[in-house]
Design a protein around this motif. Structure first.
Motif, PDB file in Angstrom:
ATOM      1  N   HIS A 793       0.733  -1.245   0.020  1.00  0.00           N
ATOM      2  CA  HIS A 793      -0.037   0.048  -0.170  1.00  0.00           C
ATOM      3  C   HIS A 793       0.866   1.169  -0.015  1.00  0.00           C
ATOM      4  O   HIS A 793       0.448   2.305  -0.205  1.00  0.00           O
ATOM      5  CB  HIS A 793      -0.913  -0.093   1.196  1.00  0.00           C
ATOM      6  N   CYS A 797       2.757   4.031  -6.836  1.00  0.00           N
ATOM      7  CA  CYS A 797       1.698   4.015  -7.690  1.00  0.00           C
ATOM      8  C   CYS A 797       0.693   3.402  -7.316  1.00  0.00           C
ATOM      9  O   CYS A 797      -0.612   3.059  -8.062  1.00  0.00           O
ATOM     10  CB  CYS A 797       2.345   3.223  -8.998  1.00  0.00           C
ATOM     11  N   GLN A 799      -3.100   2.617  -5.895  1.00  0.00           N
ATOM     12  CA  GLN A 799      -4.496   3.280  -5.747  1.00  0.00           C
ATOM     13  C   GLN A 799      -5.430   2.203  -4.887  1.00  0.00           C
ATOM     14  O   GLN A 799      -5.541   0.959  -5.136  1.00  0.00           O
ATOM     15  CB  GLN A 799      -5.100   3.238  -7.403  1.00  0.00           C
ATOM     16  N   ASP A 800      -5.992   2.827  -3.881  1.00  0.00           N
ATOM     17  CA  ASP A 800      -6.803   2.105  -2.950  1.00  0.00           C
ATOM     18  C   ASP A 800      -5.909   0.961  -2.392  1.00  0.00           C
ATOM     19  O   ASP A 800      -6.716  -0.261  -2.223  1.00  0.00           O
ATOM     20  CB  ASP A 800      -8.035   1.608  -3.545  1.00  0.00           C
ATOM     21  N   GLN A 804      -0.163  -0.145  -8.690  1.00  0.00           N
ATOM     22  CA  GLN A 804      -0.594  -0.128 -10.132  1.00  0.00           C
ATOM     23  C   GLN A 804       0.780   0.108 -11.160  1.00  0.00           C
ATOM     24  O   GLN A 804       1.072   1.044 -11.691  1.00  0.00           O
ATOM     25  CB  GLN A 804      -1.633   1.037 -10.630  1.00  0.00           C
TER      26      GLN A 804
END
Length: 890
Positions: A793, A797, A799-800, A804
Motif C-alpha cells: 500500500h 503507484c 491506488q486504494d 498499479q
C-alpha cells in the motif's frame, strides 16, 4: 549423553534394548550408543559419522520444537533404523541419514508438526532443492536427479513404519503413494516449466539450471568468439566451398589431394614446404596460393569494412556530423541501426527524424568519407599460428584446423542465438525466408527500433505442425543473417545450422542445437580471458609462496612474476569479482566430470563405458574420476554386473546423472531459463555486457506474448524468485556499492551487520528472505521495482492500497520505497529529465505541475549523487533546484 525416555513419553511398546541391538548389527557399527549424538561406522578404512547434534541446535531456535528437540531427534533415529534395514553399505546409511535430516530441517524451519496434503508439495520442493552436507542443509544450484533423490528417499516407510504412534510428528493418512507421486510431479513440472515429466525424471532426465549469474560468462564468451571471428570464418568457408573451382583454374585434376592444397595454402604453409612435403609443382602451388589469398581477401574486406562502418568510433563520428548538442546512447543505437539497414525503403523517414535537412545522397557521401578516412585494413588470415592463439587445435593427425575453427564459430553463434531467443531446441529449423520484416507501429519504441521481426515457424511441443508467429529482437535477426552466410544457407534451408546432407528432414533442429550449445564449454573453461587471469593469479600466489620459503624460481616462474607486476589493473578487478571467482572454482572443480559427460556417445571412450568401468579397462584417469564421484553403493552395484547385456540405457543415464549431480553446464533448456532471467535483469549492471546490450530493446509485445503462453507462466513465476535472490546476493557481494534508491537504504540497514561465510549458506538465506519478503519484480530502464510483500500500500503507484505498476515512470518510481537503481540506469533517468527541467524553470505554469517536476528532479539528483557524484549533469540539475528554491522563498 543419555536420553531421558520418560521425558519423551514414549509408549511402553518401544524396546530400547531391541533398538540398540539393531544399531549394533549395522555394517561397521563402532560401539554406538542409541542415545548418543554421534554414530560411527567403518567402511574400507574410512569412518562414516552420523551427527544428530546440528538438528538439535536448529530445533533450539524453533518455536514448535525448542521444547521437544529430544523427541524429534529420537524420532529421526527410529526412522533411520527402519529405513536402513535394506541397505547393504555404509553409503546407504549415509544417504538415508541425509534424507531424514532434510525432513527434520523442513519441520524445524517451517515450525510444522505434521506432514499432510497441505505441505507435501513444499516438503518435496525443499528436498529436491537442498542437500545435507557438512552438518547443515545447503541450497543446490539445480534440483536433484531421480538417482540422487531415490538414494535418500524414506517415503516408503512413512505410512508403514511400526513406530508410527511413537514419533514426535505425524504423517497424515493422505500421505500415500498416489499423493506423493502427484505432489512430486507438480514440483518437477513447476521447477522445469513443464519440460520434465515424472516419467522422464525416473528414466534419467535431469535438471541443469545454469543460472544467469554463472551462465552469463559462457554466453559472453561465445558471443565474443563469434563476433571476433565471424568474418574470418565466412571468408574461410567461401574459399573452401570454391576449392574445386580454384584447383581447376590452376590446371590440376580434381581429387581429394589437390582440393586439400587449398586448405594448406589458406593456413599459410610456405610454397617451398609444400613442394618439399607434397612433391607439388612450385609454379602451380604459388599460383594457387595467390588465387586463394585473392578470393579470401575479397570476401573478408567486404565483411570487415561493414563492421568498421558500424564501429562505436564510426557511429559517434557520424552522429557529430548529423546532430548538434548532446548525443545519447539511444541516438547512437538508432544511428547504428540506420547504417546497418541503409538499403531500407524507410531510410528517408529515419534520416528526417534525426536531421530534417539531410538527404539520402548526403548521408551516403558521409558514409563514404568515413570509409576513406579509416586506416587501411590489415587482412587477418586463418593461419595455424592465429588459430592456435585463439585456442583452436585439431584432435586428428594430418588435419588442418580450418574445419574445426569454422565449426567452433558456428557453435558459438548457435549458442548466442539460443540464448537470445530462449526457445526449445526443436524450434530452430526455420530458413531466413520465414522471417518477416515490417515497420514498427508502436510509438513507444519505434524511435530506437524502427523495424520489427517475426518468425513464422513450428513450435512442435505446444502447437504441433501449426506454424506460429513469434517476434524476435533485432540483435537475434542480425545474428541469424550472419549464421546464414556462414552456413551458406540456400532457399528454404535452415539458417541457424548447415545442411550436412545426412538428415531426411533438415528442419528437425533438436540434434544440431543439442550438440552445438555445449560444444564451446571446454574452450570456455580453458580460454575465457577472466578465467585465465584467475589461473595466473593462482600461479603467482604459489610462486610468491616459493619465494617466501627461499626456493629458487625457474625462468618461467620469474617471467610470470615480471609480467604480473606490469599489468595489475585488470587483475585486481577480476580478483574482486566474487561471483566470477566462485564460478571459476566451481567450473574448474567439475570440469573433468562434465567433459566426460559431454563427450559424444559415439566416441571410443564412451562406447560401453559402464561395462568397461566394471572390467577396469578404462584409462586410469577416467577410472580415478569415476571412483571419486560415484557413491559406494553405485560402485558396488556396478561390480556385481555379470554381462554387458544387463546394462540398460536408463541405468546408464541414472549413473551418469549421479556422476554430474550438482554440476553446471550449458544446455538449450538451461539457456531457456536464463532467457527469462535476462529479461528481468536486462538493465542490471551485474548481468554482464552481453545481456544488457542484447536484451535492453526487447519490446513489451514480445514479453507479453511470452507471458500469455500458459506453458511459459510456470517458468516465469519461478524465475521471479530466482531473479530477486540474485539481485540481493549481488547487492551483498558488492557491499551495497553501486546502488541507490529507497530500497537500497532499506537493504543497507538490514544487511549492515551481515557477512558472507560460505556461498551455500549465503544462497540459502537470501532465497528464504526473497521468497517471504518480496512479492514481485518489474524491470524498468530507470531501475527495479521490487515489491515488498507487507508494504504494497506504500508504493507510490498504489491506488486504494493496490500497486498499479503499469503506470510506472521515473516521476513515480524514483522516490518509491520499492525502487532499486544501479549506475546502468542513470542514462535513462537523465534522458527523461529535460521536460521536468523546463517545467521547473518556467514562470507561468500551475504550481501543481511545477511541484511534481521539482520532486522528480530532487529524486533524480539523489540517485545521481549516490551513483556518479562527478556526473556532468549534476551541476545542471542542482542549479535548477537552487533557482527554484530561491524563487519559492521570494
Amino acid at each position: 549423553m543419555m536420553l531421558n525416555t520418560a521425558k519423551i513419553s514414549l509408549d511402553s511398546n518401544i524396546d530400547l534394548d531391541d533398538l540398540q541391538s539393531q544399531l549394533n548389527a549395522k555394517i561397521g557399527s563402532e560401539k554406538n550408543n542409541l542415545h548418543a549424538d554421534k554414530w560411527y561406522f567403518t567402511s574400507e578404512s574410512k569412518i562414516i559419522t552420523l551427527d544428530f547434534s546440528p538438528l538439535k541446535g536448529m530445533a533450539t531456535q524453533s518455536i514448535s520444537w525448542a521444547d521437544k528437540k529430544d523427541e524429534l531427534i529420537f524420532s529421526i533415529k527410529l526412522l533411520w533404523l527402519e529405513a536402513t534395514e535394506k541397505c547393504f553399505s555404509t553409503a546407504g546409511y549415509q544417504n538415508k541419514f541425509k534424507g531424514l535430516c532434510l525432513l527434520a530441517t523442513y519441520l524445524i524451519t517451517t515450525d510444522q508438526e505434521e506432514i499432510g496434503l497441505g505441505n507435501l508439495y513444499q516438503l518435496f520442493e525443499f528436498t529436491l532443492l537442498n542437500s545435507w552436507q557438512k552438518n547443515s542443509f545447503h541450497k543446490r544450484l539445480s534440483p536433484k536427479t531421480f538417482h540422487s533423490y531415490r538414494a535418500e528417499d524414506t517415503t516408503e516407510i512413512w505410512q508403514l513404519t511400526r513406530y508410527r504412534d511413537d514419533l514426535a510428528f505425524v504423517f497424515s493418512k493422505s500421505v500415500n503413494k498416489r499423493n506423493i507421486k502427484k505432489k512430486i510431479t507438480s514440483v518437477l513440472e513447476d521447477l522445469s516449466g513443464k519440460d520434465l515429466t515424472y516419467r522422464d525424471w525416473i528414466e534419467g532426465g535431469s535438471f541443469n539450471f545454469l543460472t544467469l549469474d554463472q551462465g552469463k560468462y559462457y554466453i559472453e564468451h561465445c558471443a565474443t568468439f563469434f563476433n571476433e571471428n565471424i568474418e574470418i570464418a565466412i571468408a574461410t568457408n567461401a574459399v573452401l566451398n570454391s576449392a574445386p573451382e580454384l584447383v581447376s583454374k590452376i590446371g590440376w585434376n580434381l581429387s581429394p589431394t589437390t582440393v586439400n592444397y587449398v586448405s594448406l595454402a589458406l593456413i599459410g604453409i610456405p610454397p617451398e614446404k609444400l613442394v618439399k612435403d607434397r612433391k607439388v609443382n612450385l609454379v602451380k602451388i604459388k599460383a594457387l596460393i595467390e588465387e586463394v589469398n585473392k578470393r579470401y581477401t575479397e570476401c573478408y574486406l567486404k565483411l570487415f569494412r561493414e563492421k568498421q562502418l558500424t564501429s562505436p568510433e564510426a557511429i559517434l563520428h557520424l552522429a557529430k556530423q548529423l546532430i548538434s548538442g548532446d548525443i545519447s546512447q539511444t541516438v547512437l543505437d538508432k544511428l547504428k541501426f540506420i547504417v546497418e539497414n541503409r538499403t531500407s525503403e524507410y531510410l528517408k523517414q529515419w534520416l528526417y527524424d534525426l536531421n530534417s535537412s539531410i538527404t539520402i545522397d548526403e548521408f551516403s557521401l558521409l558514409l563514404d568519407s568515413i570509409t576513406q578516412k579509416n586506416e587501411p585494413v590489415k587482412v587477418t588470415f586463418p593461419t595455424e599460428e592465429y588459430l592456435n592463439n585463439i585456442g583452436v587445435f585439431s584432435k586428428r593427425r594430418n588435419n588442418t584446423l580450418l574445419k574445426p575453427f569454422a565449426t567452433m564459430v558456428k557453435n558459438a553463434g548457435i549458442t548466442s542465438v539460443v540464448a537470445l531467443l530462449g526457445w526449445r531446441e526443436s524450434e530452430f529449423g526455420f530458413p531466413l525466408s520465414a522471417i518477416e520484416v515490417f515497420e514498427n507501429k508502436d510509438y513507444l519504441d519505434q524511435s530506437y527500433m524502427p523495424l520489427r521481426y517475426n518468425v513464422l515457424w513450428h513450435v512442435p511441443k505446444t502447437n504441433g505442425k501449426t506454424k506460429l508467429n513469434r517476434e524476435i529482437s533485432y540483435s537475434a535477426y542480425k545474428l541469424l543473417k550472419m549464421l546464414s552466410l556462414l552456413n551458406n544457407s540456400q532457399n528454404d534451408k535452415p539458417c541457424v545450422y548447415p545442411d550436412t546432407g545426412l538428415k531426411k528432414d533438415i528442419h528437425q533442429s533438436s540434434n544440431p542445437i543439442l550438440s552445438a550449445v555445449p560444444a564451446m564449454w571446454e574452450h570456455f573453461v580453458k580460454h575465457y580471458p577472466p578465467f585465465k587471469e584467475l589461473e595466473l593469479q593462482s600461479q603467482i600466489k604459489d610462486i610468491q609462496g616459493k619465494l617466501s620459503a627461499g626456493v629458487c624460481l625457474s625462468v618461467d616462474e620469474a617471467n610470470i612474476l615480471k609480467l604480473s607486476s606490469e599489468n595489475t589493473q585488470g587483475t585486481v578487478q577480476t580478483a574482486n569479482d566474487k561471483n566470477l571467482l566462485f564460478t571459476w572454482k566451481k567450473i574448474k572443480a567439475e570440469f573433468e566430470r562434465v567433459s566426460f559427460f559431454l563427450t559424444p556417445s559415439g566416441n571410443a571412450l564412451k562406447k560401453g563405458w559402464l561395462y568397461k568401468y566394471k572390467l577396469r579397462t578404462l584409462p586410469t584417469n577416467v577410472l580415478d574420476m569415476l571412483d571419486r564421484h560415484l557413491s559406494e553403493e553405485t560402485r558396488l552395484a556396478i561390480s556385481q554386473i555379470k554381462s554387458e547385456a544387463e546394462i540398460t540405457g536408463t541405468y546408464t543415464q541414472q549413473v551418469t546423472n549421479e556422476l554430474i549431480d550438482g554440476c553446471i553446464y550449458p544446455t538449450p533448456h538451461a539457456l531457456r531459463h536464463m532467457w527469462a532471467e535476462a529479461v528481468y535483469r536486462r538493465f542490471d549492471g551485474d548481468a554482464g555486457w552481453m545481456i544488457r546490450s542484447q536484451f535492453k530493446h526487447i519490446s513489451s509485445s514480445m514479453w507479453l506474448a511470452y507471458i500469455k503462453n500458459k506453458d511459459n507462466r510456470r517458468l516465469h513465476d519461478k524465475v521471479k524468485v530466482k531473479v530477486i535472490s540474485s539481485l540481493l546476493k549481488n547487492y551483498l557481494m558488492n557491499n551495497s556499492e553501486g546502488y541507490s534508491g529507497k530500497l537500497h537504504v532499506f537493504l543497507r540497514r538490514l544487511y549492515k551487520n551481515t557477512s558472507i561465510s560460505t556461498l551455500d549458506d549465503f544462497d540459502k538465506k537470501i532465497e528464504e528472505f526473497a521468497k517471504f519478503e518480496f512479492k514481485d519484480i518489474k524491470s524498468n530502464p530507470w531501475g527495479y521495482c521490487i515489491l515488498k510483500t507487507r508494504q504494497q500500500h506504500t508504493a507510490k503507484c498504489a491506488q486504494d492500497g493496490l500497486p498499479q505498476r503499469q503506470n510506472a515512470s521515473p516521476k513515480i518510481c524514483l522516490g518509491c520505497s520499492n525502487n532499486l537503481t544501479q549506475s546502468t540506469n542513470l542514462e535513462h533517468i537523465v534522458l527523461n529529465l529535460s521536460n521536468d527541467i523546463n517545467i521547473v524553470k518556467s514562470n507561468n505554469l500551475p504550481q501543481a505541475y511545477v511541484n511534481s517536476s521539482y520532486e522528480t528532479l530532487r529524486n533524480a539528483r539523489n540517485h545521481i549523487k549516490d551513483l556518479e557524484p562527478n556526473s556532468q549533469y549534476l551541476p545542471v540539475i542542482e542549479n535548477v533546484i537552487a533557482e527554484h528554491m530561491k524563487k519559492s522563498r521570494v
